[in-house]
Scaffold this motif. Structure first.
Motif, PDB file in Angstrom:
ATOM      1  N   ALA A 181     -36.008   6.286  36.612  1.00  0.00           N
ATOM      2  CA  ALA A 181     -36.353   7.502  35.867  1.00  0.00           C
ATOM      3  C   ALA A 181     -37.806   7.476  35.387  1.00  0.00           C
ATOM      4  O   ALA A 181     -38.433   8.517  35.237  1.00  0.00           O
ATOM      5  N   LYS A 182     -38.349   6.259  35.169  1.00  0.00           N
ATOM      6  CA  LYS A 182     -39.754   6.159  34.717  1.00  0.00           C
ATOM      7  C   LYS A 182     -40.687   6.768  35.765  1.00  0.00           C
ATOM      8  O   LYS A 182     -41.625   7.474  35.426  1.00  0.00           O
ATOM      9  N   GLN A 183     -40.435   6.452  37.051  1.00  0.00           N
ATOM     10  CA  GLN A 183     -41.288   6.967  38.123  1.00  0.00           C
ATOM     11  C   GLN A 183     -40.861   8.355  38.605  1.00  0.00           C
ATOM     12  O   GLN A 183     -41.676   9.156  39.022  1.00  0.00           O
ATOM     13  N   GLU A 184     -39.551   8.604  38.591  1.00  0.00           N
ATOM     14  CA  GLU A 184     -39.000   9.867  39.091  1.00  0.00           C
ATOM     15  C   GLU A 184     -38.215  10.545  37.964  1.00  0.00           C
ATOM     16  O   GLU A 184     -37.026  10.289  37.791  1.00  0.00           O
ATOM     17  N   PRO A 185     -38.867  11.415  37.191  1.00  0.00           N
ATOM     18  CA  PRO A 185     -38.191  12.047  36.047  1.00  0.00           C
ATOM     19  C   PRO A 185     -36.919  12.809  36.426  1.00  0.00           C
ATOM     20  O   PRO A 185     -36.013  12.942  35.615  1.00  0.00           O
ATOM     21  N   THR A 186     -36.833  13.299  37.675  1.00  0.00           N
ATOM     22  CA  THR A 186     -35.638  14.050  38.080  1.00  0.00           C
ATOM     23  C   THR A 186     -34.412  13.152  38.171  1.00  0.00           C
ATOM     24  O   THR A 186     -33.286  13.642  38.127  1.00  0.00           O
ATOM     25  N   VAL A 187     -34.612  11.831  38.281  1.00  0.00           N
ATOM     26  CA  VAL A 187     -33.485  10.897  38.357  1.00  0.00           C
ATOM     27  C   VAL A 187     -32.589  11.047  37.135  1.00  0.00           C
ATOM     28  O   VAL A 187     -31.367  11.113  37.250  1.00  0.00           O
ATOM     29  N   ARG A 188     -33.181  11.109  35.957  1.00  0.00           N
ATOM     30  CA  ARG A 188     -32.398  11.234  34.727  1.00  0.00           C
ATOM     31  C   ARG A 188     -31.598  12.535  34.732  1.00  0.00           C
ATOM     32  O   ARG A 188     -30.432  12.559  34.343  1.00  0.00           O
ATOM     33  N   MET A 189     -32.215  13.616  35.205  1.00  0.00           N
ATOM     34  CA  MET A 189     -31.532  14.903  35.234  1.00  0.00           C
ATOM     35  C   MET A 189     -30.377  14.872  36.247  1.00  0.00           C
ATOM     36  O   MET A 189     -29.264  15.300  35.931  1.00  0.00           O
ATOM     37  N   ILE A 190     -30.628  14.346  37.438  1.00  0.00           N
ATOM     38  CA  ILE A 190     -29.580  14.261  38.467  1.00  0.00           C
ATOM     39  C   ILE A 190     -28.424  13.407  37.967  1.00  0.00           C
ATOM     40  O   ILE A 190     -27.260  13.779  38.083  1.00  0.00           O
ATOM     41  N   ASN A 191     -28.744  12.245  37.397  1.00  0.00           N
ATOM     42  CA  ASN A 191     -27.705  11.354  36.902  1.00  0.00           C
ATOM     43  C   ASN A 191     -26.895  11.999  35.786  1.00  0.00           C
ATOM     44  O   ASN A 191     -25.684  11.839  35.717  1.00  0.00           O
ATOM     45  N   SER A 192     -27.586  12.720  34.921  1.00  0.00           N
ATOM     46  CA  SER A 192     -26.909  13.407  33.829  1.00  0.00           C
ATOM     47  C   SER A 192     -25.924  14.445  34.379  1.00  0.00           C
ATOM     48  O   SER A 192     -24.786  14.541  33.913  1.00  0.00           O
ATOM     49  N   VAL A 193     -26.352  15.194  35.395  1.00  0.00           N
ATOM     50  CA  VAL A 193     -25.488  16.207  36.009  1.00  0.00           C
ATOM     51  C   VAL A 193     -24.274  15.545  36.656  1.00  0.00           C
ATOM     52  O   VAL A 193     -23.129  15.955  36.431  1.00  0.00           O
ATOM     53  N   LEU A 194     -24.506  14.508  37.461  1.00  0.00           N
ATOM     54  CA  LEU A 194     -23.405  13.860  38.170  1.00  0.00           C
ATOM     55  C   LEU A 194     -22.417  13.208  37.206  1.00  0.00           C
ATOM     56  O   LEU A 194     -21.206  13.321  37.368  1.00  0.00           O
ATOM     57  N   PHE A 195     -22.941  12.524  36.195  1.00  0.00           N
ATOM     58  CA  PHE A 195     -22.068  11.880  35.208  1.00  0.00           C
ATOM     59  C   PHE A 195     -21.243  12.940  34.477  1.00  0.00           C
ATOM     60  O   PHE A 195     -20.041  12.785  34.286  1.00  0.00           O
ATOM     61  N   SER A 196     -21.896  14.033  34.089  1.00  0.00           N
ATOM     62  CA  SER A 196     -21.197  15.106  33.377  1.00  0.00           C
ATOM     63  C   SER A 196     -20.133  15.755  34.254  1.00  0.00           C
ATOM     64  O   SER A 196     -19.037  16.063  33.782  1.00  0.00           O
ATOM     65  N   LEU A 197     -20.445  15.954  35.543  1.00  0.00           N
ATOM     66  CA  LEU A 197     -19.471  16.544  36.456  1.00  0.00           C
ATOM     67  C   LEU A 197     -18.240  15.662  36.579  1.00  0.00           C
ATOM     68  O   LEU A 197     -17.109  16.123  36.479  1.00  0.00           O
ATOM     69  N   LEU A 198     -18.468  14.373  36.835  1.00  0.00           N
ATOM     70  CA  LEU A 198     -17.348  13.467  37.068  1.00  0.00           C
ATOM     71  C   LEU A 198     -16.532  13.195  35.819  1.00  0.00           C
ATOM     72  O   LEU A 198     -15.335  12.951  35.896  1.00  0.00           O
ATOM     73  N   SER A 199     -17.188  13.236  34.663  1.00  0.00           N
ATOM     74  CA  SER A 199     -16.448  12.987  33.428  1.00  0.00           C
ATOM     75  C   SER A 199     -15.963  14.291  32.788  1.00  0.00           C
ATOM     76  O   SER A 199     -15.284  14.273  31.767  1.00  0.00           O
ATOM     77  N   GLY A 200     -16.328  15.433  33.394  1.00  0.00           N
ATOM     78  CA  GLY A 200     -15.884  16.720  32.867  1.00  0.00           C
ATOM     79  C   GLY A 200     -16.522  17.082  31.543  1.00  0.00           C
ATOM     80  O   GLY A 200     -15.923  17.759  30.713  1.00  0.00           O
ATOM     81  N   ASP A 201     -17.758  16.643  31.315  1.00  0.00           N
ATOM     82  CA  ASP A 201     -18.458  16.926  30.062  1.00  0.00           C
ATOM     83  C   ASP A 201     -19.182  18.269  30.183  1.00  0.00           C
ATOM     84  O   ASP A 201     -20.348  18.337  30.544  1.00  0.00           O
ATOM     85  N   LEU A 202     -18.458  19.335  29.895  1.00  0.00           N
ATOM     86  CA  LEU A 202     -19.014  20.686  30.059  1.00  0.00           C
ATOM     87  C   LEU A 202     -20.108  20.991  29.052  1.00  0.00           C
ATOM     88  O   LEU A 202     -21.016  21.763  29.329  1.00  0.00           O
ATOM     89  N   GLY A 203     -20.044  20.381  27.879  1.00  0.00           N
ATOM     90  CA  GLY A 203     -21.080  20.584  26.857  1.00  0.00           C
ATOM     91  C   GLY A 203     -22.431  20.127  27.358  1.00  0.00           C
ATOM     92  O   GLY A 203     -23.450  20.796  27.154  1.00  0.00           O
ATOM     93  N   GLN A 204     -22.463  18.985  28.028  1.00  0.00           N
ATOM     94  CA  GLN A 204     -23.700  18.465  28.585  1.00  0.00           C
ATOM     95  C   GLN A 204     -24.208  19.365  29.713  1.00  0.00           C
ATOM     96  O   GLN A 204     -25.393  19.623  29.835  1.00  0.00           O
TER      97      GLN A 204
END
Length: 196
Positions: free
Chosen positions: A96-119
């Motif tokens: 994520a330090k070099q590729e800021p989109t990594v944090r966003m992609i990971n956040s989306v995927l984690f939220s999708l798989l865990s069903g975190d609709l608020g995120q």
């Protein structure tokens, strides 16, 4: 995995109440593992690409996505990086330090798989509906860059997410079905625990 594309499904217009209700229906285990079956339809290709494997979502740690067939591959997603393994060897690492989109992609995927609709609500326009013990949600990216990368996503389920569909801007479509869900300490195998 990146093509967790979701073909936008028709859902009710009043998003607020159904989303809160759906969120309350979802189980929130600290560890969730199971099987995935993924079918990817590439624009311009007649035959879809099919794969299956295991996934684990561990609260506070990340996601482990292990494709078993047709080609073994393991992807580990944490808040700070995406790591791809070929066997024991690290084939690729995006931080994520070099590729800021990594944090966003990971956040989306984690939220999708865990069903975190608020995120998900921070990155997507969320629309959903409930029918008895089942629900479905359609997501439309708020930011043009994310819309270009992911497109539209829809998911449905009950206590857990059962299906995810992703419709990418490129015309590619991905369908993922989750099954054999297990939660708690025994859900993850010893080999998986060493990877996450």
């Amino acid at each position: 995995m990146f093509a967790i594309a979701i073909a936008a499904s028709c859902a009710s217009a009043s998003a607020g109440a159904p989303i809160a209700r759906i969120q309350s229906m979802l189980a929130k285990p600290t560890m969730l593992c199971g099987r995935f079956d993924q079918t990817k339809h590439l624009a311009g290709m007649k035959k879809p690409l099919a794969s299956h494997g295991r996934f684990c979502v561990v609260a506070g740690k990340g996601v482990l996505w292990r494709t078993l067939k047709p080609f073994p591959n393991t992807l580990r997603l944490t808040r700070d990086e995406i790591v791809s393994f070929q066997g024991e060897r690290v084939a690729m690492r995006l931080e994520a330090k070099q590729e800021p989109t990594v944090r966003m992609i990971n956040s989306v995927l984690f939220s999708l798989l865990s069903g975190d609709l608020g995120q998900l609500d921070t990155l997507f326009e969320v629309d959903g509906s409930v029918d008895g013990g089942a629900w479905n949600v359609a997501l439309k990216a708020r930011q043009p860059a994310l819309a270009k990368a992911i497109g539209a996503i829809s998911l449905d389920g009950g206590a857990y997410v059962k299906n995810i569909q992703i419709a990418e801007a490129s015309g590619d479509k991905t369908f993922i079905v989750f099954s054999e869900i297990k939660t708690g300490e025994g859900a993850m195998g010893p080999d998986e625990a060493t990877l996450l």
